[in-house]
Write an enzyme that holds these catalytic residues in place. Structure first.
Site, PDB file in Angstrom:
ATOM      1  N   HIS A  98       0.766  -1.072   0.020  1.00  0.00           N
ATOM      2  CA  HIS A  98      -0.042   0.029  -0.117  1.00  0.00           C
ATOM      3  C   HIS A  98       0.818   1.295  -0.022  1.00  0.00           C
ATOM      4  CE1 HIS A  98       0.643  -1.318   4.301  1.00  0.00           C
ATOM      5  NE2 HIS A  98       0.526   0.097   4.522  1.00  0.00           N
ATOM      6  N   HIS A 100       0.896   5.181   1.168  1.00  0.00           N
ATOM      7  CA  HIS A 100       0.480   6.083   2.232  1.00  0.00           C
ATOM      8  C   HIS A 100       0.514   7.526   1.206  1.00  0.00           C
ATOM      9  CE1 HIS A 100       0.609   3.672   5.637  1.00  0.00           C
ATOM     10  NE2 HIS A 100       1.403   3.322   5.247  1.00  0.00           N
TER      11      HIS A 100
HETATM   12  P1  5GP Z   1       1.665   0.357   7.673  1.00  0.00           P
HETATM   13  O1  5GP Z   1       2.076   0.528   8.832  1.00  0.00           O
HETATM   14  O2  5GP Z   1       1.699  -0.901   6.945  1.00  0.00           O
HETATM   15  O3  5GP Z   1       2.765   1.260   6.344  1.00  0.00           O
HETATM   16  O4  5GP Z   1       0.315   1.071   7.014  1.00  0.00           O
HETATM   17  C1  5GP Z   1      -0.864   0.329   7.605  1.00  0.00           C
HETATM   18  C2  5GP Z   1      -1.891   1.360   7.676  1.00  0.00           C
HETATM   19  O5  5GP Z   1      -3.015   0.860   7.304  1.00  0.00           O
HETATM   20  C3  5GP Z   1      -2.097   2.219   8.836  1.00  0.00           C
HETATM   21  O6  5GP Z   1      -1.895   3.663   8.749  1.00  0.00           O
HETATM   22  C4  5GP Z   1      -3.268   1.916   9.464  1.00  0.00           C
HETATM   23  O7  5GP Z   1      -3.908   2.714  10.103  1.00  0.00           O
HETATM   24  C5  5GP Z   1      -4.294   1.441   8.188  1.00  0.00           C
HETATM   25  N1  5GP Z   1      -5.087   0.435   8.453  1.00  0.00           N
HETATM   26  C6  5GP Z   1      -5.075  -0.583   9.111  1.00  0.00           C
HETATM   27  N2  5GP Z   1      -6.201  -1.442   9.477  1.00  0.00           N
HETATM   28  C7  5GP Z   1      -7.107  -0.347   8.380  1.00  0.00           C
HETATM   29  C8  5GP Z   1      -8.519  -0.636   8.195  1.00  0.00           C
HETATM   30  O8  5GP Z   1      -9.168  -1.564   8.294  1.00  0.00           O
HETATM   31  N3  5GP Z   1      -8.974   0.143   7.217  1.00  0.00           N
HETATM   32  C9  5GP Z   1      -8.492   1.472   6.973  1.00  0.00           C
HETATM   33  N4  5GP Z   1      -8.827   2.148   6.203  1.00  0.00           N
HETATM   34  N5  5GP Z   1      -7.040   1.580   7.020  1.00  0.00           N
HETATM   35  C10 5GP Z   1      -6.250   0.630   8.028  1.00  0.00           C
END
Ligand code: 5GP
Ligand code: ZN
Length: 123
Positions: A98, A100
């Site tokens: 993903h 951001h």
């Molecule tokens: P990472 O830390 O893996 O780069 O980012 C994962 C992101 O996914 C985090 O910013 C977290 O808030 C978001 N996230 C986790 N679960 C969900 C969800 O169920 N729905 C949405 N919209 N965001 C999520």
């Protein structure tokens, strides 16, 4: 990958308001925003991260969506930060690739803070 939360968002098992979507990608707001605007862009197909053999057309679709999401969120002129946390040392918490897109207010310069240093700089 039935337990992957972003797969469940991509296949509609978890209803999510899409900002933008096509055959390859889906964009939606982060559930725990780290800024006034914090959106995510995911490939519909599951890839663990950038090292998971992501086809070029999927990468193209993801990155082509970035400025479109920024425009939808009204931060295309003010600017935004684009982040991919890729793997354990980058603190990737959801194992489905993903991107951001974060903005809506001026940020400090610099984007890396290491967890084993008070100053946040790796030694
Ligand atoms: P990472 O830390 O893996 O780069 O980012 C994962 C992101 O996914 C985090 O910013 C977290 O808030 C978001 N996230 C986790 N679960 C969900 C969800 O169920 N729905 C949405 N919209 N965001 C999520
Ligand atoms: Zn997944």
């Amino acid at each position: 990958m039935s337990e992957c939360i972003f797969c469940m968002i991509a296949n509609g098992t978890i209803p999510t308001k899409a900002l933008l979507e096509d055959d390859l990608i889906l964009a939606f707001d982060d559930i725990a925003p780290q800024g006034p605007v914090h959106s995510l862009i995911i490939p519909r197909q599951h890839f663990d991260n950038l090292g998971d053999g992501v086809p070029g057309e999927v990468l193209e679709a993801i990155f082509a969506a970035v400025p479109r999401v920024a425009k939808i969120k009204g931060i295309d002129e003010s600017g935004y930060r684009v982040i991919i946390n890729n793997g354990p040392d980058a603190a990737q918490s959801v194992g489905h690739l993903h991107v951001h897109v974060i903005g809506g207010s001026p940020m400090q310069h610099g984007m890396v803070r290491f967890s084993d240093s008070d100053e946040g700089v790796a030694r």
